[in-house]
Design a protein around this motif. Structure first.
Motif, PDB file in Angstrom:
ATOM      1  N   SER A   1      -5.296  -1.720  -7.235  1.00 30.85           N
ATOM      2  CA  SER A   1      -6.251  -0.605  -7.183  1.00 30.85           C
ATOM      3  C   SER A   1      -5.508   0.719  -7.109  1.00 30.85           C
ATOM      4  O   SER A   1      -4.411   0.803  -6.549  1.00 30.85           O
ATOM      5  CB  SER A   1      -7.189  -0.741  -5.975  1.00 30.85           C
ATOM      6  N   VAL A   2      -6.112   1.737  -7.708  1.00 22.79           N
ATOM      7  CA  VAL A   2      -5.597   3.110  -7.663  1.00 22.79           C
ATOM      8  C   VAL A   2      -6.785   4.011  -7.350  1.00 22.79           C
ATOM      9  O   VAL A   2      -7.790   3.996  -8.057  1.00 22.79           O
ATOM     10  CB  VAL A   2      -4.966   3.544  -9.004  1.00 22.79           C
ATOM     11  N   VAL A   3      -6.670   4.783  -6.268  1.00 22.77           N
ATOM     12  CA  VAL A   3      -7.778   5.647  -5.850  1.00 22.77           C
ATOM     13  C   VAL A   3      -7.253   7.053  -5.612  1.00 22.77           C
ATOM     14  O   VAL A   3      -6.290   7.241  -4.851  1.00 22.77           O
ATOM     15  CB  VAL A   3      -8.442   5.125  -4.554  1.00 22.77           C
ATOM     16  N   GLN A   4      -7.868   8.046  -6.294  1.00 20.50           N
ATOM     17  CA  GLN A   4      -7.567   9.447  -5.972  1.00 20.50           C
ATOM     18  C   GLN A   4      -8.577   9.864  -4.924  1.00 20.50           C
ATOM     19  O   GLN A   4      -9.780   9.905  -5.180  1.00 20.50           O
ATOM     20  CB  GLN A   4      -7.658  10.342  -7.198  1.00 20.50           C
TER      21      GLN A   4
ATOM     22  N   ILE B   1      -3.271  10.281  -3.702  1.00 19.83           N
ATOM     23  CA  ILE B   1      -3.516   9.057  -4.469  1.00 19.83           C
ATOM     24  C   ILE B   1      -3.029   7.864  -3.662  1.00 19.83           C
ATOM     25  O   ILE B   1      -1.905   7.871  -3.140  1.00 19.83           O
ATOM     26  CB  ILE B   1      -2.793   9.102  -5.837  1.00 19.83           C
ATOM     27  N   VAL B   2      -3.890   6.845  -3.531  1.00 17.08           N
ATOM     28  CA  VAL B   2      -3.554   5.627  -2.798  1.00 17.08           C
ATOM     29  C   VAL B   2      -3.538   4.463  -3.777  1.00 17.08           C
ATOM     30  O   VAL B   2      -4.475   4.297  -4.569  1.00 17.08           O
ATOM     31  CB  VAL B   2      -4.566   5.372  -1.664  1.00 17.08           C
ATOM     32  N   VAL B   3      -2.467   3.668  -3.740  1.00 14.40           N
ATOM     33  CA  VAL B   3      -2.385   2.483  -4.593  1.00 14.40           C
ATOM     34  C   VAL B   3      -2.163   1.253  -3.734  1.00 14.40           C
ATOM     35  O   VAL B   3      -1.535   1.315  -2.668  1.00 14.40           O
ATOM     36  CB  VAL B   3      -1.260   2.589  -5.647  1.00 14.40           C
ATOM     37  N   VAL B   4      -2.713   0.130  -4.189  1.00 10.68           N
ATOM     38  CA  VAL B   4      -2.426  -1.186  -3.608  1.00 10.68           C
ATOM     39  C   VAL B   4      -1.948  -2.065  -4.753  1.00 10.68           C
ATOM     40  O   VAL B   4      -2.587  -2.119  -5.812  1.00 10.68           O
ATOM     41  CB  VAL B   4      -3.671  -1.801  -2.939  1.00 10.68           C
ATOM     42  N   THR B   5      -0.818  -2.736  -4.552  1.00  8.28           N
ATOM     43  CA  THR B   5      -0.237  -3.551  -5.619  1.00  8.28           C
ATOM     44  C   THR B   5      -0.707  -5.003  -5.513  1.00  8.28           C
ATOM     45  O   THR B   5      -1.226  -5.430  -4.479  1.00  8.28           O
ATOM     46  CB  THR B   5       1.301  -3.546  -5.547  1.00  8.28           C
ATOM     47  N   HIS B   6      -0.505  -5.755  -6.574  1.00 10.67           N
ATOM     48  CA  HIS B   6      -0.545  -7.210  -6.497  1.00 10.67           C
ATOM     49  C   HIS B   6       0.774  -7.662  -5.871  1.00 10.67           C
ATOM     50  O   HIS B   6       1.634  -6.840  -5.543  1.00 10.67           O
ATOM     51  CB  HIS B   6      -0.701  -7.805  -7.904  1.00 10.67           C
ATOM     52  N   ASP B   7       0.943  -8.974  -5.715  1.00 16.67           N
ATOM     53  CA  ASP B   7       2.215  -9.490  -5.201  1.00 16.67           C
ATOM     54  C   ASP B   7       3.370  -9.015  -6.078  1.00 16.67           C
ATOM     55  O   ASP B   7       3.301  -9.088  -7.311  1.00 16.67           O
ATOM     56  CB  ASP B   7       2.206 -11.020  -5.187  1.00 16.67           C
ATOM     57  N   VAL B   8       4.409  -8.520  -5.427  1.00 18.77           N
ATOM     58  CA  VAL B   8       5.545  -7.969  -6.146  1.00 18.77           C
ATOM     59  C   VAL B   8       6.810  -8.202  -5.323  1.00 18.77           C
ATOM     60  O   VAL B   8       6.754  -8.255  -4.086  1.00 18.77           O
ATOM     61  CB  VAL B   8       5.332  -6.457  -6.414  1.00 18.77           C
ATOM     62  N   ARG B   9       7.924  -8.358  -5.974  1.00 19.72           N
ATOM     63  CA  ARG B   9       9.208  -8.453  -5.281  1.00 19.72           C
ATOM     64  C   ARG B   9       9.536  -7.091  -4.685  1.00 19.72           C
ATOM     65  O   ARG B   9       9.428  -6.064  -5.343  1.00 19.72           O
ATOM     66  CB  ARG B   9      10.284  -8.888  -6.271  1.00 19.72           C
ATOM     67  N   GLU B  10       9.913  -7.078  -3.405  1.00 16.62           N
ATOM     68  CA  GLU B  10      10.154  -5.801  -2.720  1.00 16.62           C
ATOM     69  C   GLU B  10      11.223  -4.978  -3.428  1.00 16.62           C
ATOM     70  O   GLU B  10      11.101  -3.753  -3.538  1.00 16.62           O
ATOM     71  CB  GLU B  10      10.550  -6.034  -1.252  1.00 16.62           C
ATOM     72  N   GLY B  11      12.270  -5.621  -3.931  1.00 15.57           N
ATOM     73  CA  GLY B  11      13.321  -4.887  -4.633  1.00 15.57           C
ATOM     74  C   GLY B  11      12.782  -4.139  -5.839  1.00 15.57           C
ATOM     75  O   GLY B  11      13.151  -2.977  -6.076  1.00 15.57           O
ATOM     76  N   ASN B  12      11.881  -4.758  -6.583  1.00 18.38           N
ATOM     77  CA  ASN B  12      11.267  -4.094  -7.745  1.00 18.38           C
ATOM     78  C   ASN B  12      10.411  -2.912  -7.314  1.00 18.38           C
ATOM     79  O   ASN B  12      10.436  -1.845  -7.939  1.00 18.38           O
ATOM     80  CB  ASN B  12      10.404  -5.089  -8.533  1.00 18.38           C
ATOM     81  N   PHE B  13       9.652  -3.108  -6.247  1.00 16.15           N
ATOM     82  CA  PHE B  13       8.783  -2.039  -5.757  1.00 16.15           C
ATOM     83  C   PHE B  13       9.613  -0.829  -5.332  1.00 16.15           C
ATOM     84  O   PHE B  13       9.273   0.322  -5.636  1.00 16.15           O
ATOM     85  CB  PHE B  13       7.943  -2.557  -4.590  1.00 16.15           C
TER      86      PHE B  13
ATOM     87  N   TYR C   1       0.892  -1.176   0.000  1.00 17.92           N
ATOM     88  CA  TYR C   1       0.000   0.000   0.000  1.00 17.92           C
ATOM     89  C   TYR C   1       0.920   1.213   0.000  1.00 17.92           C
ATOM     90  O   TYR C   1       1.910   1.249   0.747  1.00 17.92           O
ATOM     91  CB  TYR C   1      -0.860  -0.038   1.264  1.00 17.92           C
ATOM     92  N   ALA C   2       0.633   2.189  -0.840  1.00 11.45           N
ATOM     93  CA  ALA C   2       1.429   3.426  -0.837  1.00 11.45           C
ATOM     94  C   ALA C   2       0.493   4.615  -1.005  1.00 11.45           C
ATOM     95  O   ALA C   2      -0.492   4.557  -1.758  1.00 11.45           O
ATOM     96  CB  ALA C   2       2.471   3.407  -1.944  1.00 11.45           C
ATOM     97  N   ARG C   3       0.806   5.681  -0.298  1.00 18.69           N
ATOM     98  CA  ARG C   3       0.008   6.918  -0.374  1.00 18.69           C
ATOM     99  C   ARG C   3       0.905   8.028  -0.909  1.00 18.69           C
ATOM    100  O   ARG C   3       1.987   8.278  -0.367  1.00 18.69           O
ATOM    101  CB  ARG C   3      -0.541   7.265   1.013  1.00 18.69           C
ATOM    102  N   PHE C   4       0.448   8.684  -1.983  1.00 17.30           N
ATOM    103  CA  PHE C   4       1.225   9.737  -2.658  1.00 17.30           C
ATOM    104  C   PHE C   4       0.508  11.077  -2.541  1.00 17.30           C
ATOM    105  O   PHE C   4      -0.727  11.146  -2.649  1.00 17.30           O
ATOM    106  CB  PHE C   4       1.382   9.414  -4.156  1.00 17.30           C
TER     107      PHE C   4
END
Length: 434
Positions: free
Chosen positions: A386-389, A399-411, A358-361
């Motif tokens: 998901s991406v929500v403004q 803007i708040v985003v939630v990712t699918h499964d991802v390698r932390e290094g890539n994120f 989850y990240a908030r921008f």
């Protein structure tokens, strides 16, 4: 035959332990054969909450661990020193040890258990994790026939209390912490709790037992809750999550060329409301163990306090007394009660972790900003769920985003690229998702 106890410390847990041992009626009958023989205290003049003969008390703690009459030394004084030195001296003098000291065990467990195995004595630590919740002995015994896949826990009551109140009241971390300190739910110096250090100590112990190897405490990734904001709590709620400080140990599936390694980490986490740990609130603790073939098992209860922690301490005393009473050979430690593993677990680096985020921008309100975010994430194989403004703050959009499964290094690489965009003002929050 009476089993003589040397009790180091008569604070909250020591008092609770003494109260159980001095009042055995209605409890297991073996408790009537256990005698509080000596009690080490810092001051002889301090008023006591438990009635006992003054002749039992001494400020000479070393005299207890070297006393030939003492069978079991119970260390409930806390802190690193002199607790570590007294435990080692007790072992050297052939005493069995019961401790509630997770900090000493997580830092010096290799030294302590090596000495105990060589001396043919037990070191028992049920009270070191989860207060009165019986989790250590189940991991050693009943669950040891399983292949453990993961241990996930809410193991710090202070942080769970703070996050629970932030969720119900909408307050900010700093104001809830201050109130928790006033109410006695948080220490005057809350660093060990709110920075996740206490939870890391406990997970080092749980992971060691669950996965059959020693854990190097500095290798546990540790992140506290001080950056969790009321806004994050609110967004998590809207997205169907609650935020908890989780301690996680998880076995990676082995890659043919790499072998097996563990993820061991502590951090605030978005937990789906359908998950068993999502409903654990206030000062309560819970530990979820997943394995094969048992599936999921959860241990729940009060994680601290005089009564619960003393219950765990006395259960360890009872286990040792039972072995001694049955004529157990000190040179042959019971394989389900002793801690015999010598090797260290390989801990996977955090950049290899695969999880959701989850990240908030905060962004400048310009056309195409979401598209630029998506492009940067895509450049590093980060797929967005998901991406929500969510709103406008002055001239900035949130803007708040939630990712699918991802390698932390890539994120992390994607975030580095995003920070260079002229449309991005800041990234106030980044949290992992269970």
């Amino acid at each position: 035959m009476a089993f003589k106890i040397g009790l180091l410390g008569l604070g909250t847990v020591g008092t609770g332990t003494a109260q159980i041992l001095l009042d055995p009626q209605g409890r297991h009958p073996l408790l009537q054969e256990i005698e509080v023989y000596r009690v080490g205290v810092r001051s002889l003049d301090k008023p006591r909450l438990v009635e006992m003969s003054e002749s039992l008390l001494t400020t000479d703690l070393e005299s207890i661990v070297t006393d030939p009459h003492v069978d079991i030394v119970v260390e409930v004084m806390g802190g690193l020193e002199p607790a570590r030195s007294l435990i080692l001296k007790a072992i050297a003098n052939g005493k069995h040890v019961v401790t509630a000291n997770k900090a000493v065990i997580s830092r010096y467990g290799d030294e302590i258990f090596t000495a105990a195995n060589q001396a043919g004595v037990y070191v028992m630590l049920e009270a070191a994790v989860g207060g009165g919740i019986p989790v250590i002995q189940p991991l050693k015994q009943a669950l040891s026939v399983n292949r453990i896949h993961s241990v996930t826990g809410i193991v710090n009551g202070t942080t769970n209390y703070i996050l629970s109140r932030m969720q119900t009241e909408g307050g900010e971390f700093s104001e809830i912490l201050a109130d928790a300190q006033q109410l006695g739910y948080a220490e005057a110096d809350p660093t060990a709790d709110v920075d996740g250090l206490d939870a890391a100590d406990k997970m080092a112990i749980l992971a060691s037992l669950a996965f059959g190897g020693r854990i190097k405490l500095p290798e546990i990734y540790c992140e506290g809750i001080s950056k969790v904001s009321a806004a994050d709590i609110a967004y998590a709620e809207k997205l169907g999550f609650t935020i908890k400080l989780l301690a996680i140990a998880k076995q990676d599936l082995p890659a043919p060329e790499k072998g097996t390694s563990l993820q061991v980490r502590v951090h605030p986490t978005l937990v789906p409301k359908t998950h068993p740990l999502a409903s654990i609130s206030g000062v309560y603790n819970a530990i979820l163990v997943e394995g094969e073939p048992i599936g999921q098992v959860m241990f729940y209860g009060r994680g601290a306090g005089s009564g619960p922690t003393a219950s765990a301490v006395v259960s360890d005393i009872l286990n040792i007394a039972a072995i001694l009473k049955s004529g157990g050979d000190a040179a042959k430690l019971h394989p389900l009660l002793s801690c015999s593993h010598q090797d260290y677990c390989a801990i996977a680096p955090m950049e290899e972790l695969v999880t959701r985020f989850y990240a908030r921008f905060l962004t400048r309100d310009r056309p195409g900003v979401i598209g630029k975010l998506g492009t940067s994430f895509g450049n590093h194989q980060v797929s967005l769920e998901s991406v929500v403004q969510t709103g406008i703050h002055g001239e900035l959009a949130e803007i708040v985003v939630v990712t699918h499964d991802v390698r932390e290094g890539n994120f992390r690489q994607a975030l580095d690229e995003i920070r260079t965009l002229d449309t991005i003002d800041s990234i106030p929050s980044i949290l992992r998702v269970l």
